[in-house]
Design a protein around this motif. Structure first.
Motif, PDB file in Angstrom:
ATOM      1  N   ALA A  21      -1.655  -0.749   0.549  1.00 14.54           N
ATOM      2  CA  ALA A  21      -2.680   0.111  -0.040  1.00 14.54           C
ATOM      3  C   ALA A  21      -3.996  -0.646  -0.083  1.00 14.54           C
ATOM      4  O   ALA A  21      -4.057  -1.747  -0.634  1.00 14.54           O
ATOM      5  N   THR A  22      -5.048  -0.065   0.483  1.00 13.12           N
ATOM      6  CA  THR A  22      -6.350  -0.728   0.561  1.00 13.12           C
ATOM      7  C   THR A  22      -7.441   0.196   0.042  1.00 13.12           C
ATOM      8  O   THR A  22      -7.511   1.365   0.436  1.00 13.12           O
ATOM      9  N   VAL A  23      -8.277  -0.313  -0.838  1.00 11.01           N
ATOM     10  CA  VAL A  23      -9.433   0.450  -1.302  1.00 11.01           C
ATOM     11  C   VAL A  23     -10.399   0.591  -0.134  1.00 11.01           C
ATOM     12  O   VAL A  23     -10.838  -0.404   0.454  1.00 11.01           O
ATOM     13  N   GLN A  33     -13.725  -3.651  -5.337  1.00 11.05           N
ATOM     14  CA  GLN A  33     -14.551  -3.253  -4.209  1.00 11.05           C
ATOM     15  C   GLN A  33     -13.694  -2.912  -2.986  1.00 11.05           C
ATOM     16  O   GLN A  33     -12.515  -3.274  -2.922  1.00 11.05           O
ATOM     17  N   PRO A  34     -14.255  -2.190  -1.992  1.00 13.39           N
ATOM     18  CA  PRO A  34     -13.515  -1.899  -0.758  1.00 13.39           C
ATOM     19  C   PRO A  34     -12.930  -3.168  -0.150  1.00 13.39           C
ATOM     20  O   PRO A  34     -13.594  -4.205  -0.083  1.00 13.39           O
ATOM     21  N   GLY A  35     -11.687  -3.052   0.275  1.00 13.09           N
ATOM     22  CA  GLY A  35     -10.970  -4.202   0.818  1.00 13.09           C
ATOM     23  C   GLY A  35      -9.912  -4.743  -0.119  1.00 13.09           C
ATOM     24  O   GLY A  35      -8.986  -5.418   0.327  1.00 13.09           O
ATOM     25  N   VAL A  50      -5.485  -3.166  -6.755  1.00 19.99           N
ATOM     26  CA  VAL A  50      -6.619  -2.402  -6.232  1.00 19.99           C
ATOM     27  C   VAL A  50      -7.587  -1.981  -7.320  1.00 19.99           C
ATOM     28  O   VAL A  50      -8.684  -1.505  -7.027  1.00 19.99           O
ATOM     29  N   SER A  51      -7.191  -2.144  -8.584  1.00 13.88           N
ATOM     30  CA  SER A  51      -8.071  -1.653  -9.653  1.00 13.88           C
ATOM     31  C   SER A  51      -7.996  -2.482 -10.924  1.00 13.88           C
ATOM     32  O   SER A  51      -8.478  -2.053 -11.960  1.00 13.88           O
ATOM     33  N   VAL A  97      -8.068   5.197  -1.851  1.00 15.73           N
ATOM     34  CA  VAL A  97      -7.139   4.151  -1.442  1.00 15.73           C
ATOM     35  C   VAL A  97      -6.309   4.672  -0.276  1.00 15.73           C
ATOM     36  O   VAL A  97      -5.651   5.721  -0.393  1.00 15.73           O
ATOM     37  N   LEU A  98      -6.365   3.969   0.848  1.00 15.82           N
ATOM     38  CA  LEU A  98      -5.557   4.328   1.998  1.00 15.82           C
ATOM     39  C   LEU A  98      -4.248   3.559   1.945  1.00 15.82           C
ATOM     40  O   LEU A  98      -4.247   2.330   1.833  1.00 15.82           O
ATOM     41  N   VAL A  99      -3.142   4.276   2.028  1.00 14.43           N
ATOM     42  CA  VAL A  99      -1.813   3.653   1.979  1.00 14.43           C
ATOM     43  C   VAL A  99      -1.139   3.872   3.324  1.00 14.43           C
ATOM     44  O   VAL A  99      -0.975   5.025   3.762  1.00 14.43           O
TER      45      VAL A  99
END
Length: 364
Positions: A21-23, A33-35, A50-51, A97-99
């Protein structure tokens, strides 16, 4: 992902499937932040964040779903969602968030990515996040070539070119292009994450303050090099957390060191026989930050000597001297915090004032 790369590499070596899972996007006061990345193994083990704890519980369930289905998913969390309070995102921010599933079939390029990351080699990963039904396609860009595909030859070429530019500047973020790679169109959304070698921190002067600065430099993710001409002081025993300890005159070592736009230089010797020849060279490098220790009287004497050596006013203006922010620091550790705070503020455009007295965005 750098923080969890060793664990992810071990999982792949052991044949363990996992969901990564990536922001990929944030708005307002998002906590990471993204990444930022988190991974959930098929065994149930979790690494990363991620948070900072806000949405990890809900995201764990999404990761299990992705592992089961084998299909990537883009999850959105924010205060406008009905379940935002339930997942704990009460800070007022939003994040996407892309998983994606990671195994030899779903993400065959991952081994190349994690090897580059662990080896300190530059690599960029471009992942489709929107614009086509099948999100999650990967394109991996290194200094030697491109692997993977986003489903279209011209699309791959266009995104690879954009990713190379972002990798060169160390940037991470979303880019847009047409479905067939046309630059003027923006139907396709692609998240490009750049992994670059850590920036360098050059610390000159083997004093007690330098020991604290090397420690905080490592904590901030720098590759730290300590240099001093005196072999009795510049020892691995005194500076165990430095990546390299160099015994050499600072002005002789600096031309041999790699200095780029991400490099920070901390000159802590406050001795003119070391400082002046070193700083005369340092102000003519592309280093992002040049901090110099010493009292205001020392600073005035040092700048007068540098002027006599032909250093211009514009070059002198590059010096952060006396070094650090005004924290009333006393100990070496407190002084190191003041120096690190100045570096961070300069890097990201911070003001150094108390957040409680401002109304601007915390993360900007």
């Amino acid at each position: 992902m750098k923080e969890i790369a060793e664990t992810l590499a071990a999982w792949r070596r052991d044949g363990v499937r996992f969901a990564l899972a990536t922001v990929v996007a944030t708005w307002k006061s998002a906590p990471r932040q993204p990444g930022a990345a988190m991974a959930v193994a098929e065994t149930g083990e979790v690494v990363g964040s991620v948070s900072g704890g806000c949405v990890e519980g809900a995201l764990y369930e999404v990761a299990i779903e992705v592992l089961t289905s084998g299909r990537p998913r883009l999850a959105h969390y924010g205060v406008s969602d009905d379940d935002a309070f339930g997942v704990g995102l009460t800070c007022g921010g939003m994040l996407d968030v892309l998983v994606v599933p990671v195994d030899d079939q779903a993400y065959p390029e991952f081994a190349e990515v994690v090897t580059a990351v662990l080896g300190g080699e530059p690599v960029a990963v471009a992942t489709v996040t929107g614009g086509v039904p099948e999100i999650g396609g990967h394109l991996v860009v290194t200094g030697t070539g491109v692997t993977g595909t986003l489903g279209h030859e011209r699309r791959d070429a266009a995104v690879a070119e954009l990713a190379r530019g972002m990798l060169a500047s160390g940037r991470t973020g979303v880019v847009h292009t047409g479905l067939e790679g046309r630059r003027r169109e923006d139907d396709l959304s692609v998240f490009v994450q750049s992994f670059t070698p850590p920036p360098r921190m050059l610390v000159f002067g083997a004093i007690d303050f330098a020991a604290a600065v090397t420690r905080i430099g490592k904590f901030l993710g720098y590759h730290v090099i300590l240099c001093d001409a005196r072999p009795v002081f510049a020892t691995r025993k005194r500076f165990p957390e430095a990546d390299d300890v160099v015994v050499d005159w600072p002005h002789r070592f600096l031309p041999k060191a790699e200095v780029d736009e991400r490099t920070v230089i901390c000159v802590l010797t406050h001795d003119p026989k070391f400082d002046v020849p070193l700083l005369k060279l340092a102000v003519r490098t592309p280093a992002r930050y040049i901090g110099v220790m010493g009292s205001r009287r020392t600073h005035e004497d040092r700048t007068a000597r540098l002027r006599a050596e032909g250093v211009t006013e514009a070059e002198l203006a590059r010096l952060s001297s006396p070094i650090g922010l005004d924290l009333c620091a006393r100990t070496p550790e407190e002084t190191a915090v003041a120096i690190a705070a100045e570096i961070i503020a300069l890097t990201w455009g911070g003001t150094g004032v108390r957040l409680s007295t401002t109304t601007t965005a915390i993360h900007r």
